[in-house]
Design an enzyme around this catalytic site. Sequence first.
Site, short mmCIF file in Angstrom:
data_model
loop_
_atom_site.label_atom_id
_atom_site.label_comp_id
_atom_site.label_asym_id
_atom_site.label_seq_id
_atom_site.Cartn_x
_atom_site.Cartn_y
_atom_site.Cartn_z
N GLU A 195 1.62 0.01 17.04
CA GLU A 195 2.35 1.15 16.78
C GLU A 195 1.68 2.41 16.20
OE1 GLU A 195 5.96 -1.31 15.12
OE2 GLU A 195 4.65 -0.89 13.63
N GLU B 171 2.16 1.06 21.32
CA GLU B 171 1.87 -0.34 21.81
C GLU B 171 2.15 -1.14 20.48
OE1 GLU B 171 -1.62 -1.27 20.20
OE2 GLU B 171 -0.36 0.38 19.57
N TRP C 264 0.73 -1.27 -0.09
CA TRP C 264 0.05 0.03 -0.16
C TRP C 264 0.81 1.13 -0.19
CZ3 TRP C 264 -2.10 -3.35 4.25
CH2 TRP C 264 -3.02 -4.24 3.90
#
Length: 584
Positions: free
Chosen positions: A339, A336, A219
């Site tokens: 991300e 976390e 992407w």
Amino acid sequence: MTPVVRAAVDVVPLPADKQAFGTARSKASPVWFTLGHQGLSEIFHPDLSTPATRETRLLVDGKPGQAYTEPADDRSLTFRQRLRGDGWRAEITYVTDPQRAAVLADVTVTAHRPVRLSVEHVPMKGSSEVRSTLPTQPVRQARGTFAVGFGAGVAQAALDRGFHATAKEYARGWHTYLDGLKRPKSADRRLYDMSVMVLAATEDKANPGASIASPSFPWAFGFDRELAPELGPYALVWPRDLYHVSTAMIAAGDTGFAQRSLDFMLREQQQPDGHLPQNTKVDGTPFWQSVQLDETAAPLLLAWQLDRRDKSTVDSLRRAADYLLSYPNAPFSEQERWENQSGYSPATIASVVAGLVCFADLLQRNGEDAAEYLNAADAWQRQVESWTATKTGPYEPKPYYLRLTKDGKPDAGTEYNLGDNNPADIDQRAVVDPSFLELVRLGVKRADDPTVRNTVTVVDQQLKEQGYWHRFTQDGYGETKDGGPWNVPNPVRTYGRLWPLLSGERGEYELLLNQKANAAQRLKEIAATANSGLMLPEQVWNGRGTTSATPLAWTHAQYVRLAWSLDRGAPVERPSVVADRYLS
């Protein structure tokens, strides 16, 4: 035949769902290939953080065919593509030369009419050459080889040696590697062997222990040069992914891989203050530099798995452990494991608690005092529920763990934006995540803990679909509704799909509940997502891999680890010292 070489330009990389990934075992061959839907896609050289070519395709009358990819040898990273076009078909087998930086493709073509053959080659940057023994005149049948080489005369030298001799040496290297390992009874033989080889192939040859997340650029990471100036970040080393791959390789019998990985974490990735950056290039240069406390805990956990207690290792681990204790408002983390959010995360807290307990055990067995690390771990273990489990959220049954809290107040309706093209803020009590199972897998909480069981029920209600799980509520990291690519910023809503690796984590949890049949089903569910080249994806939808990162090393690692866990009847990676402390 004179190949068609297009000039190196800033082109859009190919879709990230690679059909194959290969390299020789030999360090003398610093080149890795990927296969797409029409031939060779990105080739990496001189290391795994550097895509050197965009694509190299056989053209018949100037057009490519559509390829079906399959392993040509179940015990090596040798792959075959069967291509079809208008009135013709071809078969191409790919290897790399174990003695030099060259990729070879053995080609057979059959056509209903005379056709012209050519090879289109598009470099990404730097220099590469293509040589070929394919015929120049129109033919109905042809057999030949083309080679992509890096360095003067390399491609020609590979052709001069011949495809048969090269392919035989290439296969022998992988056969020898697999012969030195074990295989679990629970796994599909072909997919298991492929998974182990893919994991081994993700290790850079010039930088031992540096294993990239995926040889692909999904992407926006493939086309947004502002977001990813160098086509990262999957072709980088993430301490978290490296930990999961390393524990899988320990289970498979390749402890040397894990030893090198720990060395890489502590010698190349660790920063002077003790923390590990979000990711690095294969030479250890930080790329993205956000702080994720679970990644700083990763070497503490891995060192315990390897029983590494030498002074140099312990000194480095101490810097990491001290960083965890001194981090502002720890175990609050800047990011976390998914991300894109800061806060108090059950998964991060589980990693940090387990990491400190494991490090303390290493210290105590060396005759050193570890009280400050154990005191912190114990305090955080006691408080994780009060920081992250809500009694006032919108789902039942309560209490249940949240993905994270921004403020350590799980009963407060604090709102935040999830990012990834989510249009509005959301109450933190409405966002759940299967990652809380890290608390169980790492021995911080019991599998039958009431809040754990409640959260399993809530997560299944909110996130389970088509037999797999989403990462978290309203995850937007994925595709547009019609399967188009993700980008940021993007006015179009995007949707995170389903992650097969989460099925592996659920299987490890189910083993702890003695639900072996369920865990075995999870292994089959992961296997069902493999494409024809036996590559496992990051995300799936409607039973097939999306154009997400494929192969994803973490998914292959989870398959390997769950297979061994099934054989042994319990998660192979669970640190017993943590479970003994908190669950006995």
